[in-house]
Every structure is written in structure tokens, then in C-alpha cells.
Design a protein around this motif. Structure first.
Motif, mmCIF file in Angstrom:
data_model
loop_
_atom_site.group_PDB
_atom_site.id
_atom_site.type_symbol
_atom_site.label_atom_id
_atom_site.label_comp_id
_atom_site.label_asym_id
_atom_site.label_seq_id
_atom_site.Cartn_x
_atom_site.Cartn_y
_atom_site.Cartn_z
ATOM 1 N N GLN A 1 -5.654 -11.185 -12.490
ATOM 2 C CA GLN A 1 -4.407 -10.409 -12.392
ATOM 3 C C GLN A 1 -4.331 -9.608 -11.082
ATOM 4 O OE1 GLN A 1 -4.916 -8.554 -16.521
ATOM 5 N NE2 GLN A 1 -2.707 -8.457 -16.210
ATOM 6 N N THR A 2 -5.323 -9.800 -10.206
ATOM 7 C CA THR A 2 -5.417 -8.941 -9.012
ATOM 8 C C THR A 2 -4.126 -8.927 -8.199
ATOM 9 O OG1 THR A 2 -7.789 -9.336 -8.842
ATOM 10 C CG2 THR A 2 -6.701 -8.484 -6.898
ATOM 11 N N GLU A 3 -3.575 -10.092 -7.956
ATOM 12 C CA GLU A 3 -2.376 -10.155 -7.103
ATOM 13 C C GLU A 3 -1.262 -9.297 -7.713
ATOM 14 O OE1 GLU A 3 -0.957 -14.101 -6.319
ATOM 15 O OE2 GLU A 3 0.859 -13.307 -5.362
ATOM 16 N N ALA A 4 -1.053 -9.441 -9.010
ATOM 17 C CA ALA A 4 0.000 -8.669 -9.683
ATOM 18 C C ALA A 4 -0.333 -7.176 -9.679
ATOM 19 C CB ALA A 4 0.157 -9.176 -11.119
ATOM 20 N N VAL A 5 -1.606 -6.848 -9.898
ATOM 21 C CA VAL A 5 -2.004 -5.426 -9.955
ATOM 22 C C VAL A 5 -1.794 -4.767 -8.587
ATOM 23 C CG1 VAL A 5 -3.949 -3.825 -10.278
ATOM 24 C CG2 VAL A 5 -3.675 -5.774 -11.818
ATOM 25 N N LEU A 6 -2.261 -5.444 -7.529
ATOM 26 C CA LEU A 6 -2.135 -4.842 -6.188
ATOM 27 C C LEU A 6 -0.667 -4.727 -5.774
ATOM 28 C CD1 LEU A 6 -4.995 -6.142 -3.855
ATOM 29 C CD2 LEU A 6 -4.293 -3.779 -4.237
ATOM 30 N N THR A 7 0.131 -5.712 -6.145
ATOM 31 C CA THR A 7 1.567 -5.676 -5.799
ATOM 32 C C THR A 7 2.235 -4.506 -6.519
ATOM 33 O OG1 THR A 7 1.475 -8.066 -5.609
ATOM 34 C CG2 THR A 7 3.669 -7.076 -5.672
ATOM 35 N N TRP A 8 1.861 -4.309 -7.776
ATOM 36 C CA TRP A 8 2.406 -3.177 -8.536
ATOM 37 C C TRP A 8 1.900 -1.849 -7.981
ATOM 38 C CZ3 TRP A 8 -0.932 0.035 -11.358
ATOM 39 C CH2 TRP A 8 -0.298 1.044 -12.076
ATOM 40 N N TYR A 9 0.579 -1.802 -7.716
ATOM 41 C CA TYR A 9 -0.070 -0.557 -7.280
ATOM 42 C C TYR A 9 0.500 -0.048 -5.948
ATOM 43 C CZ TYR A 9 -3.670 2.357 -5.100
ATOM 44 O OH TYR A 9 -4.325 3.375 -4.440
ATOM 45 N N ARG A 10 0.739 -0.971 -4.993
ATOM 46 C CA ARG A 10 1.196 -0.527 -3.664
ATOM 47 C C ARG A 10 2.538 0.189 -3.760
ATOM 48 N NH1 ARG A 10 3.035 -6.367 -1.075
ATOM 49 N NH2 ARG A 10 4.806 -6.582 -2.484
ATOM 50 N N ASP A 11 3.380 -0.238 -4.711
ATOM 51 C CA ASP A 11 4.692 0.409 -4.847
ATOM 52 C C ASP A 11 4.604 1.649 -5.732
ATOM 53 O OD1 ASP A 11 5.739 -1.628 -3.322
ATOM 54 O OD2 ASP A 11 6.182 -2.882 -5.078
#
Ligand code: FAD
Length: 460
Positions: A221-231
Motif C-alpha cells: 500500500q506504500t504508493e497509496a499511503v505516501l500519496t495520501w500522506y504528502r497531501d
């Protein structure tokens, strides 16, 4: 002319102890936190007070010995020690005096953050520091100071009110906003370049218990987590801090057994705002995913500050690389997914520490710490107890860093660097470098204090 000091003069002038190569205890005294560092100084001077520091500085200058200054000994590049020189070891200079009415703390130069947290917590107060409580106050503060309270309170240097220092010529001075203000500007980010800080005075904040801990997600889920986290993080209330991490879950409590030794990604949160708003603040984090582990709970501030101490005892092998990051693009996230998923050992990690919020409210020329406009301090560390794995952790760290560096802001947090040379130091201080070099010329023209991320004295 001053009389030339002999080693006997030094010995008789000290209350503290001199440890030389033939002395019992030398092997132990020369160890620093990073087991990869193996330096053998000629003399280690265990100072117990300012008078000892003055004697040791004078002796080092007059004898021409290389001088290193050791605070907590945590520096990744081993900058608290040197080969064939004299080490001023401040670890015997302890003491924290809290003034609860003024909300300040006077901290002796050899303290660790655990000692500060312990003393201030008794009064329901805290000052921002790092995430491992065995780290020295000295090195962490002088480089800037990034931790769980950064978004709310700023860098550690933003709560620094005053320092007492011994300069290269042996003079003792105080520096604050009005007295030796150029020096005070320089020590807030300029590292140990300007002298030995024998005591720090910090502003304290009314922070006693916090709500925090880790949330972990599956690696895929890293890609989704990092995309969410940055925003998410940049618009979250400043009372909330949260750094992103790759990890291999340690095989013990508080982690549930089914997650032990699993590669995962996650965030470590710290909320230091009104308790009745915590539910709303954490709702988007709880709902995203949802996480495989939701470890958020109320705890005393020092509990979070020391939560990782046992995982990272002294003596492990550490290889460090770092950058500042303005933007986490989709391409950068793809590189994180690629390299983060190859994390080589249980202690290795990559952290993205947010340094927005209160940090951005101080101008980039108000202190020596220049990167006030960036969003994250990224650090990649290959870590393992076994020296046989040193090359493997180094390779992972360098490969990862090289893949991400093109997406970075240029410089790096000095406290996350090893020995990467002058250009890197200049890239980190940007426009502040020249001013730092002029102040260095004024206070340390012969570069006595050069075992650090070195700022060369200006030449005219
Ligand atoms: C496990 C770990 C976790 C960390 N986590 C964080 C974190 O969360 N946030 C963060 O900001 N940093 C963190 N760091 C980095 C840390 O800030 C640096 O390693 C820092 O240099 C450590 O300071 P020290 O006093 O322990 O180190 P030392 O090795 O003793 O000294 C480091 C440098 O500072 C100079 N110095 C130290 N004390 C003084 C003094 N009193 N006067 C003058 N010069 C002095 C030394 O000469 C040397 O150049 C971490 C490091 C480790 C190993």
C-alpha cells in the motif's frame, strides 16, 4: 608571551580526568554511538566544568593537536571524536535547572535529551528535540533539531534563548539575541564550528501528555499511503506531527506477533493539542487504509521521546545519507516504493520528517539554518549490529539516496550527514554560508573547531 602549557599543566588544572592510550578505560572512552566509527584519539579530557573546558581548549590550541568536541557522541559521521588528537568529552557536565514560572530550562553542555525531558516533564513542560532520548543536546541543538514537536514548536533552535560558550582563544562568552548576537545567529544551525557550548537555555512549552504512536500499513500500500500522506500532513493542524517511515517490524511488544519481522510502511504521530479535538484530528488517519496497526494512545511526552531507545542501543553499524525535500512527486514516490521495499535489515529505515508549520514562521536568514522553506528532511539509514553487513547497508543507503537525490531540494540537514565534503555543506547553508564564514573568521580564525560539518573562516 603566555607560557607553553605542558600535559602536566593541563592535568593539574583539571577537576575532570585525562584518559590517554595506555590508561585503563581508554577503549571504552573512545567508543561513540555509531559502531562503524573507529577513531583513536591521543587524549580524552573528561571535563566536569567550564574551567576544565577552558584549560582543554587552551591546551589543544597551544599544542597544535586536532580538537574534537563530544556531546552525546551520537553523530553519524563520528564528529564527536578524532584520530590522534584531543577530545573534549562533555558527558560529565550534567544538570538541568527548570524555572517553571519563566518556563525556561538551563541545560549543561553534556546532557542528553532524556535528561532534559525527565527534568521538564515534572513541571508539565517540554522543549522540542529529536526522537531518540539518548541523543546529545549539544550536537542536535547546534545543527537545528527536528523531532515530534517540530510542526507545533519549530526546530530546537527556535526555542533556544541563550548559550554559554568557550571560544577558540579560551574566552568565555554568553550569546543571545542582544549579547554577541552574531554568534547566537551562527550557533543556531551552524554546528560546533564556533566554540564549545557549556550550557544552553531553552524556552519551555506547556506540553505534558501527548496522543501519539505508530500506524502501520502493508508494504504493497506504500504508493497509496505516501500519496495520501504528502497531501494530508501539510494541511493538518500544526499540533499534529507525523513522520513517514519504512520499517521491518521489530519482533516483540508492543507489536502483535503476526506483524513481527514484516516489511511495512507507516507513520509515527504526535498530537500535542487540545485532547477534545484529538478524535477529529486522527479520524482521517484511522480511516485511511485502514492501517494494519493503529497504535495511537495517550502517553507522557517523555514516553514517546524514548519509545525507540531500546531498539537502537549504542554500537550498531550506521550508514547515513540525507536530503531536504520540497515536493514528493509521483516519480519520487515510485523510487521510494522501489528502494523502500528492499530495506536490508531490521534496524534500517527511511524517514521523512515534516519541517513545515512553526519552522516556516522563522525567516531563512534569521538563523544559520537555511532550509526554512522546505517541507521534509529525508534521512536514509542502513543500520545493523553485525559489522559483516556494513557493506550491504551502505550499498542500500547509497543506491536509495542516488535514486531520490534528483527529486530533492539540494542540501541536507547537517545532523543527518556523514562526511560528504565542502560542497554539500555549502549547499546546505545556501546564502547563509558567507555570513557564517565571516563569523567563523571573527571567532575561530584558525579553524581550531574543524571536526564538524566545517565552515571555513572567510579569507579577505
Ligand atoms: C539514533 C539517532 C537518532 C537521531 N534522531 C534525530 C532526530 O530525531 N532529530 C535530529 O534533529 N537529529 C537526530 N539525530 C542526529 C543528531 O542530531 C546528530 O547525530 C547530532 O550530531 C548528535 O549530537 P551529539 O551531541 O549526540 O553528538 P556528538 O557526536 O557528540 O557531536 C556531534 C557534533 O556536535 C558538536 N558538539 C556536540 N556538543 C557540543 C557542544 N556542547 N559544543 C560544541 N559542539 C558540540 C561536536 O563537536 C560534533 O561536531 C539522531 C542521531 C541518532 C544516532
Amino acid at each position: 608571551m603566555l607560557k607553553e602549557l605542558t600535559i602536566e599543566d593541563l592535568r593539574t588544572s583539571l577537576r575532570g580526568q585525562i584518559i590517554s592510550r595506555d590508561d585503563e578505560g581508554y577503549e571504552e572512552a573512545r567508543q561513540v554511538y555509531n559502531g562503524m566509527i573507529n577513531k583513536k584519539p591521543t587524549l580524552i579530557v573528561r571535563c566536569v566544568d567550564v574551567a576544565d573546558v577552558i584549560s582543554a581548549v587552551n591546551y589543544a590550541r597551544q599544542s597544535g593537536l586536532t580538537l574534537a568536541v563530544r556531546g552525546g557522541g551520537h553523530n553519524g559521521g563520528g564528529l564527536g571524536i578524532c584520530d590522534d588528537g584531543l577530545v573534549i568529552d562533555l558527558s560529565g557536565m550534567k544538570g538541568v535547572r527548570v524555572d517553571p514560572a519563566a518556563r525556561t530550562a538551563r541545560v549543561a553542555g553534556g546532557c542528553t535529551w532524556g535528561e532534559v525531558d525527565h527534568a521538564t516533564h515534572a513541571f508539565g513542560l517540554a522543549t522540542p528535540s529529536g526522537i531518540i532520548s539518548t541523543t546529545g543536546v549539544g550536537g542536535l541543538t547546534l545543527g537545528g533539531g527536528i523531532g515530534h514537536l517540530t510542526r507545533k514548536c519549530g526546530l530546537t533552535i527556535d526555542s533556544l534563548l541563550e548559550v554559554d560558550m568557550v571560544l577558540a582563544d579560551g574566552r568565555f562568552v554568553t550569546a543571545n539575541e542582544t549579547e554577541n548576537s552574531d554568534l547566537f545567529w551562527a550557533v543556531r544551525g551552524g554546528g560546533g564550528n564556533f566554540g564549545v557550548v557549556t550550557s544552553f537555555q531553552f524556552k519551555l512549552h506547556p506540553i505534558s501528555t501527548i496522543i501519539g504512536g505508530p500506524t502501520l500499513w502493508e508494504l504493497d500500500q506504500t504508493e497509496a499511503v505516501l500519496t495520501w500522506y504528502r497531501d494530508f500532513i501539510v494541511q493538518a493542524p500544526e499540533d499534529l506531527n507525523g513522520f513517514f517511515a519504512f520499517l521491518i517490524v521489530p519482533p516483540g511488544p508492543p507489536f502483535p506477533e503476526h506483524l513481527h519481522l514484516k516489511k511495512m510502511c507507516g507513520c509515527v504521530w504526535c498530537y500535542a493539542g487540545p485532547a477534545d479535538q484529538a478524535e477529529d484530528v486522527f479520524a482521517p488517519i484511522r480511516d485511511f487504509g485502514p492501517p494494519a496497526l493503529y497504535g495511537i494512545q495517550e502517553m507522557p511526552h517523555p514516553a514517546l521521546q524514548s519509545a525507540f531507545d531500546a531498539l537502537y542501543p549504542p554500537g550498531l553499524q550506521w550508514y547515513w545519507r540525507a536530503d531536504f525535500v520540497n515536493e514528493l512527486s509521483d516519480e519520487a514516490i515510485a523510487q521510494h516504493v522501489n528502494h523502500g521495499s528492499q530495506i536490508p535489515t531490521m534496524h534500517s529505515t527511511m524517514h521523512l520528517y515534516p519541517i513545515d508549520g512553526a519552522t516556516h514562521r522563522v525567516g531563512k536568514d534569521e538563523t544559520a539554518f537555511s532550509y526554512r522553506d522546505t517541507i521534509w528532511a529525508e534521512v536514509i539509514v542502513g543500520v545493523d549490529p553485525d559489522p559483516a553487513n556494513a557493506e550491504a547497508i551502505k550499498k542500500w543507503t547509497i543506491d536509495y539516496w542516488e535514486a531520490l537525490h534528483p527529486y530533492s531540494a539540494g542540501g541536507a540537514y547537517v545532523n543527518f550527514m556523514m562526511d560528504e565534503g565542502q560542497e554539500r555543506v555549502k549547499a546546505t547553508y545556501r546564502d547563509n554560508y558567507e555570513r557564517l564564514a565571516i563569523i567563523k573568521q571573527k571567532y575561530d580564525p584558525d579553524n581550531l573547531f574543524h571536526v564538524n560539518q566545517n565552515i571555513k573562516p572567510a579569507t579577505y
